[in-house]
Enzyme design. Structure first.
Site, PDB file in Angstrom:
ATOM      1  N   HIS A   1       0.847  -1.183   0.000  1.00  0.00           N
ATOM      2  CA  HIS A   1       0.000   0.000   0.000  1.00  0.00           C
ATOM      3  C   HIS A   1       0.886   1.236   0.000  1.00  0.00           C
ATOM      4  CE1 HIS A   1      -4.048  -1.548   0.112  1.00  0.00           C
ATOM      5  NE2 HIS A   1      -3.750  -2.373   1.094  1.00  0.00           N
TER       6      HIS A   1
ATOM      7  N   ASP B   1       0.411   6.513  -4.358  1.00  0.00           N
ATOM      8  CA  ASP B   1      -0.736   6.131  -5.179  1.00  0.00           C
ATOM      9  C   ASP B   1      -1.029   7.171  -6.257  1.00  0.00           C
ATOM     10  OD1 ASP B   1      -1.026   3.883  -3.649  1.00  0.00           O
ATOM     11  OD2 ASP B   1      -2.917   4.458  -2.733  1.00  0.00           O
TER      12      ASP B   1
END
Length: 393
Positions: free
Chosen positions: A138, A168
């Site tokens: 992540h 991200d």
């Protein structure tokens, strides 16, 4: 109104944040984006709170202006649908782990054979190669492995989880769009598509623009609060008397002079321009003492008319109401489809000819399945047969 990317038609197989944010930018700029969603495996953003009228606000935003085709890629009939779509959708965005699309018969080489002009963009945590290519991760993990977390945060408390997903979005989403559009330009010259491999860790590593350059060229390993821009100088945040915060970025001599003069001690300006750590510490301590003499509102008023690179730390609600952001029209009203609209963040890119108004918020899975299949030449009976076989939703 014609939009900059109106000629692009994109198949979007991605979920969660990186891919959908990338295709949101493309859709806002006019690209026709068709989401290919699983009818059995829910995109978790759809249930992410908070909810507006029972629908996730994040999903409604990230997937506005996109159509949705719910298609079970594990069933062989799905491949025929994708093949038909590739006749005029010559850009594909996917976010599976390496090898997943190949196992589904949808890898780059297989689809390139159907459409040589295909631009195939893969956004993953670690890229298509290397020992970590199949590893889960992540945003926080990518920032850790890319070295960013090592020089971010406070020396006495360590790295901080950031309020935005840097790897991200800045890594996967924005670099994905850059790579995609670069491939479009190259295809205009060659007529050939390509596979763009976007690793969020790679891109996060490249964001070490100043610290990374210093380490690789000079061997200077950055630590927390020991660089000019990471808390090692007066360039920092300062608490006010009532517990709010102000940001100080008065790096240049003129701005530093304005800052120090505002507090009535112009002689301290020389400390801000000195690279000596003791002078930086002295100025930082003096600034903290001075800021804590005032309430937040008083400081906002004091610096409103001073060009010193000193600005208040605003809540999101305050940012929305700030006159600069309002003047830039960064909030837009997006139709829900029931005659009402939802307030959302607008596309931040400004074009002299403008952009089309947002068409709709993110839709239900498979909201456009019949429309898409009919456009591909499937008869009503064929669509119903696919639905009965649970190939589509």
């Amino acid at each position: 109104m014609s939009a900059p990317l109106a000629s692009l038609k994109v198949l979007d197989f991605s979920t969660l944040l990186p891919g959908p944010f990338a295709s949101l930018l493309l859709a806002d700029m006019g690209a026709e984006v068709l989401r290919i969603e699983s009818p059995t495996r829910l995109d978790l953003v759809r249930v992410l709170p908070p909810h507006d009228g029972g629908l996730s606000a994040s999903h409604a935003y990230l997937n506005r202006n996109k159509r949705s085709l719910a298609l079970d890629l594990k069933q062989p009939e799905a491949l025929e649908v994708i093949k038909r779509l590739l006749a005029d959708h010559d850009i594909l965005l996917e976010q599976f782990r390496p090898g997943v699309m190949e196992r589904l018969g949808l890898g780059y080489e297989a689809l390139k054979a159907i459409n040589p002009r295909l631009i195939y963009v893969s956004i993953t945590g670690y890229g298509q190669t290397g020992p970590y290519k199949d590893r889960a991760g992540h945003d926080i993990n990518y920032l850790a492995l890319a070295g960013l977390a090592s020089h971010t945060g406070r020396a006495d408390s360590g790295p901080l989880p950031l309020g935005v997903q840097v790897a991200d979005i800045a890594g996967g989403s924005l670099h994905g769009v850059i790579g995609l559009l670069a491939a479009v330009i190259a295809r205009q010259q060659t007529g050939q598509g390509t596979h763009v491999d976007v690793s969020m860790t790679d891109c996060a590593f490249s964001l070490n623009a100043m610290a990374g350059a210093g380490y690789l060229a000079c061997g200077v390993e950055p630590g927390r609060e020991d660089q000019i821009l990471n808390g090692g100088s007066f360039y920092d945040y300062y608490r006010t008397r009532d517990g709010r915060w102000m940001s100080v970025g008065s790096l240049e001599p003129g701005f530093m002079q304005q800052l120090c003069s505002a507090f009535g001690w112009p002689e301290l300006a020389a400390h801000g321009l000195s690279p000596r750590p003791e002078r930086q510490r002295a100025l930082k301590e003096a600034l903290q003492v001075e800021f804590e003499k005032y309430d937040f509102a008083e400081l906002c008023e004091l610096f409103a008319g001073i060009d010193a690179c000193v600005e208040p730390v605003l809540s999101l609600g305050e940012a929305v109401r700030h006159p600069q952001l309002q003047a830039r029209e960064l909030v837009t009203q997006v139709p829900r489809g029931d005659g009402t609209a939802q307030a959302q963040m607008a596309c931040p890119l400004k074009f002299s000819q403008g952009l089309p108004a947002p068409r709709h918020v993110g839709t239900a899975p498979g909201a456009h399945t019949d429309q898409v299949l009919e456009g591909l030449g499937f008869a009503a009976a064929q669509i119903e047969a696919l639905r009965q076989a649970k190939v589509v939703l």
